[in-house]
Design a protein around this motif. Structure first.
Motif, PDB file in Angstrom:
ATOM      1  N   ALA A  10       0.844  -1.203   0.000  1.00  0.00           N
ATOM      2  CA  ALA A  10       0.000   0.000   0.000  1.00  0.00           C
ATOM      3  C   ALA A  10       0.874   1.245   0.000  1.00  0.00           C
ATOM      4  N   GLY A  11       1.802   1.314  -0.962  1.00  0.00           N
ATOM      5  CA  GLY A  11       2.549   2.543  -1.231  1.00  0.00           C
ATOM      6  C   GLY A  11       1.822   3.264  -2.361  1.00  0.00           C
ATOM      7  N   VAL A  31      -3.134  -5.301   0.654  1.00  0.00           N
ATOM      8  CA  VAL A  31      -2.530  -5.642   1.956  1.00  0.00           C
ATOM      9  C   VAL A  31      -1.136  -5.049   2.074  1.00  0.00           C
ATOM     10  N   ASP A  32      -0.782  -4.649   3.285  1.00  0.00           N
ATOM     11  CA  ASP A  32       0.572  -4.126   3.527  1.00  0.00           C
ATOM     12  C   ASP A  32       1.073  -4.629   4.872  1.00  0.00           C
ATOM     13  N   GLN A  42      10.367   7.140   4.092  1.00  0.00           N
ATOM     14  CA  GLN A  42      11.454   6.720   3.181  1.00  0.00           C
ATOM     15  C   GLN A  42      11.454   7.526   1.891  1.00  0.00           C
ATOM     16  N   VAL A 119       2.358 -10.340   3.370  1.00  0.00           N
ATOM     17  CA  VAL A 119       2.151 -11.523   2.531  1.00  0.00           C
ATOM     18  C   VAL A 119       3.325 -12.459   2.781  1.00  0.00           C
ATOM     19  N   CYS A 149       3.091  -4.692  -5.842  1.00  0.00           N
ATOM     20  CA  CYS A 149       3.493  -3.286  -5.636  1.00  0.00           C
ATOM     21  C   CYS A 149       4.252  -3.214  -4.321  1.00  0.00           C
ATOM     22  N   GLY A 151       7.477  -2.974  -3.508  1.00  0.00           N
ATOM     23  CA  GLY A 151       8.778  -2.327  -3.359  1.00  0.00           C
ATOM     24  C   GLY A 151       9.933  -3.126  -3.944  1.00  0.00           C
ATOM     25  N   PHE A 211      15.091  19.646   0.324  1.00  0.00           N
ATOM     26  CA  PHE A 211      13.752  19.898  -0.201  1.00  0.00           C
ATOM     27  C   PHE A 211      12.985  20.683   0.870  1.00  0.00           C
ATOM     28  N   GLY A 256      16.344   4.224   3.130  1.00  0.00           N
ATOM     29  CA  GLY A 256      15.742   3.238   2.235  1.00  0.00           C
ATOM     30  C   GLY A 256      16.598   3.054   1.004  1.00  0.00           C
ATOM     31  N   ILE A 258      16.890   2.758  -3.278  1.00  0.00           N
ATOM     32  CA  ILE A 258      16.235   3.286  -4.478  1.00  0.00           C
ATOM     33  C   ILE A 258      16.757   2.485  -5.681  1.00  0.00           C
ATOM     34  N   VAL A 282      11.794   3.704 -11.458  1.00  0.00           N
ATOM     35  CA  VAL A 282      12.289   4.908 -10.788  1.00  0.00           C
ATOM     36  C   VAL A 282      13.158   5.679 -11.777  1.00  0.00           C
TER      37      VAL A 282
HETATM   38  C1  LIG Z   1      15.555   8.309   0.840  1.00  0.00           C
HETATM   39  C2  LIG Z   1      14.602   8.287  -0.325  1.00  0.00           C
HETATM   40  C3  LIG Z   1      14.149   9.481  -0.863  1.00  0.00           C
HETATM   41  C4  LIG Z   1      13.254   9.479  -1.942  1.00  0.00           C
HETATM   42  N1  LIG Z   1      12.770  10.662  -2.407  1.00  0.00           N
HETATM   43  C5  LIG Z   1      11.853  10.673  -3.400  1.00  0.00           C
HETATM   44  C6  LIG Z   1      11.264  11.886  -3.840  1.00  0.00           C
HETATM   45  O1  LIG Z   1      11.537  12.965  -3.324  1.00  0.00           O
HETATM   46  N2  LIG Z   1      10.351  11.833  -4.847  1.00  0.00           N
HETATM   47  C7  LIG Z   1       9.993  10.655  -5.433  1.00  0.00           C
HETATM   48  O2  LIG Z   1       9.167  10.669  -6.363  1.00  0.00           O
HETATM   49  N3  LIG Z   1      10.522   9.492  -5.024  1.00  0.00           N
HETATM   50  C8  LIG Z   1      11.422   9.457  -4.015  1.00  0.00           C
HETATM   51  N4  LIG Z   1      11.928   8.268  -3.575  1.00  0.00           N
HETATM   52  C9  LIG Z   1      11.476   7.027  -4.218  1.00  0.00           C
HETATM   53  C10 LIG Z   1      10.055   6.693  -3.768  1.00  0.00           C
HETATM   54  O3  LIG Z   1       9.980   6.707  -2.359  1.00  0.00           O
HETATM   55  C11 LIG Z   1       9.635   5.328  -4.309  1.00  0.00           C
HETATM   56  O4  LIG Z   1       9.966   5.242  -5.665  1.00  0.00           O
HETATM   57  C12 LIG Z   1       8.133   5.106  -4.117  1.00  0.00           C
HETATM   58  O5  LIG Z   1       7.831   4.951  -2.763  1.00  0.00           O
HETATM   59  C13 LIG Z   1       7.680   3.856  -4.876  1.00  0.00           C
HETATM   60  O6  LIG Z   1       6.366   3.540  -4.525  1.00  0.00           O
HETATM   61  P1  LIG Z   1       5.888   2.022  -4.494  1.00  0.00           P
HETATM   62  O7  LIG Z   1       4.452   2.055  -4.173  1.00  0.00           O
HETATM   63  O8  LIG Z   1       6.336   1.336  -5.714  1.00  0.00           O
HETATM   64  O9  LIG Z   1       6.730   1.337  -3.327  1.00  0.00           O
HETATM   65  P2  LIG Z   1       6.759   1.612  -1.774  1.00  0.00           P
HETATM   66  O10 LIG Z   1       6.406   3.002  -1.460  1.00  0.00           O
HETATM   67  O11 LIG Z   1       8.077   1.089  -1.319  1.00  0.00           O
HETATM   68  O12 LIG Z   1       5.615   0.682  -1.199  1.00  0.00           O
HETATM   69  C14 LIG Z   1       5.767  -0.706  -1.131  1.00  0.00           C
HETATM   70  C15 LIG Z   1       4.906  -1.205  -0.002  1.00  0.00           C
HETATM   71  O13 LIG Z   1       4.928  -2.634  -0.014  1.00  0.00           O
HETATM   72  C16 LIG Z   1       4.889  -3.082   1.317  1.00  0.00           C
HETATM   73  N5  LIG Z   1       5.380  -4.466   1.356  1.00  0.00           N
HETATM   74  C17 LIG Z   1       6.618  -4.920   1.059  1.00  0.00           C
HETATM   75  N6  LIG Z   1       6.678  -6.257   1.198  1.00  0.00           N
HETATM   76  C18 LIG Z   1       5.441  -6.656   1.594  1.00  0.00           C
HETATM   77  C19 LIG Z   1       4.868  -7.924   1.914  1.00  0.00           C
HETATM   78  N7  LIG Z   1       5.567  -9.059   1.848  1.00  0.00           N
HETATM   79  N8  LIG Z   1       3.576  -7.957   2.298  1.00  0.00           N
HETATM   80  C20 LIG Z   1       2.827  -6.820   2.372  1.00  0.00           C
HETATM   81  N9  LIG Z   1       3.326  -5.603   2.084  1.00  0.00           N
HETATM   82  C21 LIG Z   1       4.609  -5.518   1.693  1.00  0.00           C
HETATM   83  C22 LIG Z   1       5.770  -2.085   2.057  1.00  0.00           C
HETATM   84  O14 LIG Z   1       5.482  -2.071   3.439  1.00  0.00           O
HETATM   85  C23 LIG Z   1       5.401  -0.776   1.371  1.00  0.00           C
HETATM   86  O15 LIG Z   1       4.386  -0.077   2.045  1.00  0.00           O
HETATM   87  C24 LIG Z   1      12.830   8.243  -2.504  1.00  0.00           C
HETATM   88  C25 LIG Z   1      13.296   7.037  -1.960  1.00  0.00           C
HETATM   89  C26 LIG Z   1      14.158   7.054  -0.877  1.00  0.00           C
HETATM   90  C27 LIG Z   1      14.608   5.743  -0.286  1.00  0.00           C
END
Ligand SMILES: Cc1cc2nc3c(=O)[nH]c(=O)nc-3n(C[C@H](O)[C@H](O)[C@H](O)COP(=O)(O)OP(=O)(O)OC[C@H]3O[C@@H](n4cnc5c(N)ncnc54)[C@H](O)[C@@H]3O)c2cc1C
Length: 398
Positions: A10-11, A31-32, A42, A119, A149, A151, A211, A256, A258, A282
């Motif tokens: 749930a990102g 689910v998260d 992060q 999961v 989704c 990560g 920022f 975190g 990237i 990314v």
């Molecule tokens: C230090 C840092 C700074 C950043 N700054 C920026 C910025 O300024 N702007 C920008 O656009 N991007 C930025 N990013 C990148 C950005 O945070 C990510 O690209 C973005 O969060 C991706 O979204 P997502 O939904 O793919 O993954 P995520 O946000 O990582 O969400 C994935 C979710 O999956 C869940 N998960 C993982 N495994 C499981 C499992 N087995 N069961 C259930 N849940 C699970 C996690 O808990 C998480 O909530 C930054 C990253 C970092 C580390």
């Protein structure tokens, strides 16, 4: 229980997909493993305005904490290249609130969202996917289609057969403080700009950022994960040398990884669509992934709709997602990986030469991955700048 779609994570990617799928009338479970949506953040929380417009996301004061008009890029000696759009080009979010709002919208549209439910197993079974969760909801559910989704190094995609192993060369380590008490006026830090600092001593294979975020700021760093020394050490050293941080307070610590390089060949498989960091979507140059994660989720939702109409969740139908993404943003990211590899080889002297030779407008074209236009700019500059020519020759040789 059987769902049309189970979304793991749930990102931004997972919540956006859940909202759109639920709006389309699908029975969705998201689910998260986290205890709270959006926490820990992060993230530097920067999001370009174009994603708000293209993805039907409200510009809301609840989570848009700071208007951003552009960026100031600093060479190691702090010569500044200003990229000022002269109008709002993005926002610094309060990401926790942003994600919670997305979650509320998804829930209102009919999606079931469950936190603290990691999961722990996923397998295909008779044309469906069986998903086992632990924690608050220890249970098994099935679905026709699963959205991974979750990560970087996605557990879900890995379990369902995709090779998600990341090389340390393709990852940045991120570390960040949210700092309060910076005197923006005294130190002439423009609040409506992102501030990006380059240099091998400052951030090897990466950059430091400030920022501005209302009365605080996200001050962070991303460096190559295979670089000697930790991101935290690099950032602490840089902050220590800056007068503007004397007497300020750290109110949050974030870290975190990237996934900035090495795209996945296939973003799909039977019953599976992979979005966001899980699919390494990314921007390879600046590391932003919030917008591209939601943008990819949007494409995946459209392809999922077609699969539901056909009642066919095979990889032959779902491959349209990979193809569509690679025709658009994927093609751009492939080019940007090359730009990244070039920047990684820059010495501090190269950054200084570049800082003198290029303008903010040039940077915008190059950062957008528009290679023909970028090549035209670079060729023109090469004719008038022997220093730049040397850098290019060095890069092309290696
Ligand atoms: C230090 C840092 C700074 C950043 N700054 C920026 C910025 O300024 N702007 C920008 O656009 N991007 C930025 N990013 C990148 C950005 O945070 C990510 O690209 C973005 O969060 C991706 O979204 P997502 O939904 O793919 O993954 P995520 O946000 O990582 O969400 C994935 C979710 O999956 C869940 N998960 C993982 N495994 C499981 C499992 N087995 N069961 C259930 N849940 C699970 C996690 O808990 C998480 O909530 C930054 C990253 C970092 C580390």
């Amino acid at each position: 229980m059987h769902y049309d779609v189970i979304v793991v994570g749930a990102g931004p990617a997972g919540l956006y997909a859940s909202r759109e799928l639920a709006k389309n009338g699908k029975r969705v479970l998201c689910v998260d493993k986290k205890q709270e949506i959006g926490v820990p953040k992060q993230c530097g929380e920067g999001l370009s305005l174009r994603y708000f417009k293209e993805l039907d996301i409200k510009v809301d004061k609840k989570y848009c904490t700071q208007e951003i008009n552009g960026a100031c890029l600093y060479t190691p000696s702090e010569k500044v290249v200003d990229i000022d759009f002269g109008k709002i080009s993005g926002y610094i979010l309060e990401r926790k609130s942003f994600e919670k709002e997305l979650a509320k919208e998804a829930a209102l549209a009919g999606a079931e969202i469950r936190v603290m439910s990691p999961v722990v197993d996923v397998k295909r079974e008779n044309g469906k996917v069986r998903v086992k969760t632990a924690g608050l909801f220890t249970e098994e559910n099935t679905c026709d289609l699963i959205f991974a989704c979750d990560g970087p190094q996605s557990f879900t995609a890995g379990k369902l057969g995709l090779n998600v192993q990341l090389d340390s060369y393709d990852i940045d380590s991120g570390f960040q403080y949210e700092i309060a008490g910076i005197d923006y006026e005294k130190y002439k830090i423009k609040r409506n700009m992102l501030h990006i600092y380059f240099g091998n001593e400052i951030a090897k294979r990466g950059y430091v950022w400030i920022f501005p975020k209302g009365e605080s700021a996200n001050v962070g760093i991303g460096i190559g994960a295979n670089v000697k020394g930790s991101a935290r050490e690099y950032l602490n050293t840089w902050i220590k040398g800056k007068e503007m941080f004397k007497g300020t307070s750290i109110i949050e610590v974030n870290s975190g990884v990237i996934p900035v390089g090495g795209l996945l060949d296939a973003l799909h498989d039977d019953n599976l669509l992979v979005c966001g960091d899980a699919a390494r979507q990314v921007n390879p140059v600046h590391g932003g992934g919030i917008g591209s994660a939601m943008e990819a989720a949007n494409i995946a939702v459209q392809v999922a709709e077609k699969a539901f109409k056909k009642k066919d969740f095979s990889k032959e139908v779902l491959k349209e997602y990979t193809e569509t993404w690679y025709k658009g943003t994927g093609a751009k990211f492939k080019k940007l990986i090359k730009v990244r590899h070039m920047l990684e080889q820059f010495t501090d002297a190269d950054f200084e030469t570049l800082g003198k030779a290029i303008t903010g407008e040039d940077v915008m074209v190059i950062a957008e991955g528009e290679l023909p236009k970028a090549a035209a700019i670079v060729s023109k500059k090469l004719l008038t700048n022997p220093g730049l020519l040397k850098i290019m020759l060095k890069y092309f040789k290696s």
